[in-house]
Design a protein around this motif. Sequence first.
Motif, PDB file in Angstrom:
ATOM      1  N   ALA A  96     -33.219  -9.436  12.438  1.00  0.00           N
ATOM      2  CA  ALA A  96     -34.287 -10.441  12.477  1.00  0.00           C
ATOM      3  C   ALA A  96     -35.615  -9.851  12.011  1.00  0.00           C
ATOM      4  CB  ALA A  96     -34.420 -11.011  13.890  1.00  0.00           C
ATOM      5  N   ALA A  97     -35.846  -8.578  12.302  1.00  0.00           N
ATOM      6  CA  ALA A  97     -37.096  -7.917  11.903  1.00  0.00           C
ATOM      7  C   ALA A  97     -36.970  -7.232  10.538  1.00  0.00           C
ATOM      8  CB  ALA A  97     -37.501  -6.896  12.962  1.00  0.00           C
ATOM      9  N   LYS A  98     -35.821  -7.402   9.895  1.00  0.00           N
ATOM     10  CA  LYS A  98     -35.572  -6.778   8.587  1.00  0.00           C
ATOM     11  C   LYS A  98     -35.745  -5.262   8.655  1.00  0.00           C
ATOM     12  CE  LYS A  98     -36.656 -10.763   5.693  1.00  0.00           C
ATOM     13  NZ  LYS A  98     -36.693 -11.833   6.588  1.00  0.00           N
ATOM     14  N   LEU A  99     -35.106  -4.671   9.665  1.00  0.00           N
ATOM     15  CA  LEU A  99     -35.128  -3.223   9.852  1.00  0.00           C
ATOM     16  C   LEU A  99     -33.782  -2.654   9.411  1.00  0.00           C
ATOM     17  CD1 LEU A  99     -36.680  -3.161  13.435  1.00  0.00           C
ATOM     18  CD2 LEU A  99     -37.876  -3.025  11.230  1.00  0.00           C
ATOM     19  N   ARG A 100     -33.788  -1.403   8.993  1.00  0.00           N
ATOM     20  CA  ARG A 100     -32.560  -0.738   8.566  1.00  0.00           C
ATOM     21  C   ARG A 100     -32.177   0.322   9.595  1.00  0.00           C
ATOM     22  NH1 ARG A 100     -33.014   0.272   2.086  1.00  0.00           N
ATOM     23  NH2 ARG A 100     -33.794  -1.790   1.549  1.00  0.00           N
ATOM     24  N   PRO A 101     -30.993   0.220  10.147  1.00  0.00           N
ATOM     25  CA  PRO A 101     -30.574   1.252  11.091  1.00  0.00           C
ATOM     26  C   PRO A 101     -30.111   2.515  10.377  1.00  0.00           C
ATOM     27  CG  PRO A 101     -28.825  -0.335  10.839  1.00  0.00           C
ATOM     28  CD  PRO A 101     -29.992  -0.848  10.014  1.00  0.00           C
ATOM     29  N   VAL A 102     -30.285   3.630  11.051  1.00  0.00           N
ATOM     30  CA  VAL A 102     -29.707   4.902  10.626  1.00  0.00           C
ATOM     31  C   VAL A 102     -28.526   5.123  11.563  1.00  0.00           C
ATOM     32  CG1 VAL A 102     -30.115   7.367  10.341  1.00  0.00           C
ATOM     33  CG2 VAL A 102     -31.949   5.733   9.826  1.00  0.00           C
ATOM     34  N   LEU A 103     -27.315   5.028  11.026  1.00  0.00           N
ATOM     35  CA  LEU A 103     -26.105   4.997  11.843  1.00  0.00           C
ATOM     36  C   LEU A 103     -25.259   6.248  11.636  1.00  0.00           C
ATOM     37  CD1 LEU A 103     -25.117   1.299  11.058  1.00  0.00           C
ATOM     38  CD2 LEU A 103     -26.298   2.148  13.104  1.00  0.00           C
ATOM     39  N   GLY A 104     -24.647   6.711  12.725  1.00  0.00           N
ATOM     40  CA  GLY A 104     -23.794   7.875  12.649  1.00  0.00           C
ATOM     41  C   GLY A 104     -22.497   7.714  13.411  1.00  0.00           C
ATOM     42  N   GLY A 116     -23.547  -7.074   5.846  1.00  0.00           N
ATOM     43  CA  GLY A 116     -23.957  -7.039   4.450  1.00  0.00           C
ATOM     44  C   GLY A 116     -25.366  -6.512   4.243  1.00  0.00           C
ATOM     45  N   GLU A 117     -26.019  -6.117   5.312  1.00  0.00           N
ATOM     46  CA  GLU A 117     -27.392  -5.610   5.229  1.00  0.00           C
ATOM     47  C   GLU A 117     -27.385  -4.099   4.965  1.00  0.00           C
ATOM     48  OE1 GLU A 117     -30.114  -7.518   5.406  1.00  0.00           O
ATOM     49  OE2 GLU A 117     -28.985  -9.345   5.833  1.00  0.00           O
ATOM     50  N   PRO A 118     -28.452  -3.569   4.333  1.00  0.00           N
ATOM     51  CA  PRO A 118     -28.496  -2.130   4.070  1.00  0.00           C
ATOM     52  C   PRO A 118     -28.629  -1.300   5.343  1.00  0.00           C
ATOM     53  CG  PRO A 118     -30.529  -3.191   3.336  1.00  0.00           C
ATOM     54  CD  PRO A 118     -29.615  -4.274   3.818  1.00  0.00           C
ATOM     55  N   TRP A 119     -28.151  -0.079   5.262  1.00  0.00           N
ATOM     56  CA  TRP A 119     -28.233   0.872   6.368  1.00  0.00           C
ATOM     57  C   TRP A 119     -28.239   2.274   5.771  1.00  0.00           C
ATOM     58  CZ3 TRP A 119     -24.037   4.245   7.217  1.00  0.00           C
ATOM     59  CH2 TRP A 119     -22.905   3.964   6.463  1.00  0.00           C
ATOM     60  N   HIS A 120     -28.490   3.263   6.601  1.00  0.00           N
ATOM     61  CA  HIS A 120     -28.525   4.650   6.145  1.00  0.00           C
ATOM     62  C   HIS A 120     -27.652   5.497   7.061  1.00  0.00           C
ATOM     63  CE1 HIS A 120     -31.786   4.093   3.178  1.00  0.00           C
ATOM     64  NE2 HIS A 120     -31.958   3.019   3.914  1.00  0.00           N
ATOM     65  N   LEU A 121     -27.050   6.516   6.492  1.00  0.00           N
ATOM     66  CA  LEU A 121     -26.129   7.361   7.229  1.00  0.00           C
ATOM     67  C   LEU A 121     -26.870   8.513   7.901  1.00  0.00           C
ATOM     68  CD1 LEU A 121     -23.175   8.080   7.935  1.00  0.00           C
ATOM     69  CD2 LEU A 121     -23.131   9.437   5.813  1.00  0.00           C
ATOM     70  N   ALA A 122     -26.666   8.657   9.209  1.00  0.00           N
ATOM     71  CA  ALA A 122     -27.181   9.804   9.956  1.00  0.00           C
ATOM     72  C   ALA A 122     -26.096  10.869   9.947  1.00  0.00           C
ATOM     73  CB  ALA A 122     -27.514   9.404  11.388  1.00  0.00           C
ATOM     74  N   ILE A 123     -26.448  12.057   9.505  1.00  0.00           N
ATOM     75  CA  ILE A 123     -25.485  13.153   9.430  1.00  0.00           C
ATOM     76  C   ILE A 123     -25.861  14.205  10.452  1.00  0.00           C
ATOM     77  CG2 ILE A 123     -24.555  14.973   7.961  1.00  0.00           C
ATOM     78  CD1 ILE A 123     -25.103  13.120   5.573  1.00  0.00           C
ATOM     79  N   ASP A 124     -24.889  14.594  11.255  1.00  0.00           N
ATOM     80  CA  ASP A 124     -25.090  15.673  12.223  1.00  0.00           C
ATOM     81  C   ASP A 124     -25.211  16.974  11.443  1.00  0.00           C
ATOM     82  OD1 ASP A 124     -24.981  17.647  14.131  1.00  0.00           O
ATOM     83  OD2 ASP A 124     -23.208  16.873  15.134  1.00  0.00           O
ATOM     84  N   THR A 125     -26.345  17.637  11.586  1.00  0.00           N
ATOM     85  CA  THR A 125     -26.595  18.862  10.832  1.00  0.00           C
ATOM     86  C   THR A 125     -26.114  20.106  11.562  1.00  0.00           C
ATOM     87  OG1 THR A 125     -28.811  19.017  11.769  1.00  0.00           O
ATOM     88  CG2 THR A 125     -28.574  17.854   9.653  1.00  0.00           C
TER      89      THR A 125
END
Length: 139
Positions: A96-104, A116-125
């Motif tokens: 609803a707020a047009k935010l992109r989660p960083v998911l892992g 169908g919305e954009p997201w970003h990958l969280a990588i365990d370093t």
Amino acid sequence: MQRLTSRAWVEIDLGALLRNGERYARAAGVPLLPMVKADAYGLGAVAVARALLALKPWGFGVATIEEGEELRAAGIQAPILVFSPLLPAQFDDARAAKLRPVLGDARAIERWCSTGEPWHLAIDTGMNRLGFRSDNLRR
């Protein structure tokens, strides 16, 4: 008991912040993603984000949906990434707020992908705190 805020304060020179950001942007050669979580570390997230818009950043990083909503309410239209892991129950609010989660988490990624919305990958370093672990990759 005396309130601690009556004894301490910080004054922010947004011009200096912008000049520092310009130096980093030139050195990086790519648009920045300034982190403005925790009220821009106490500096004022909205004021800092507005000042840094002059740099044409790729977007902004926050920790929570509420922080992202605050930037949206202030008219910030750039992408906003939420770096703290979101629970699936929070996905509707993020969208609803047009935010992109960083998911892992694989299950969260699968569920978010259905939107169908954009997201970003969280990588365990390697700190084993957050993010997708490389040993979870399918070969």
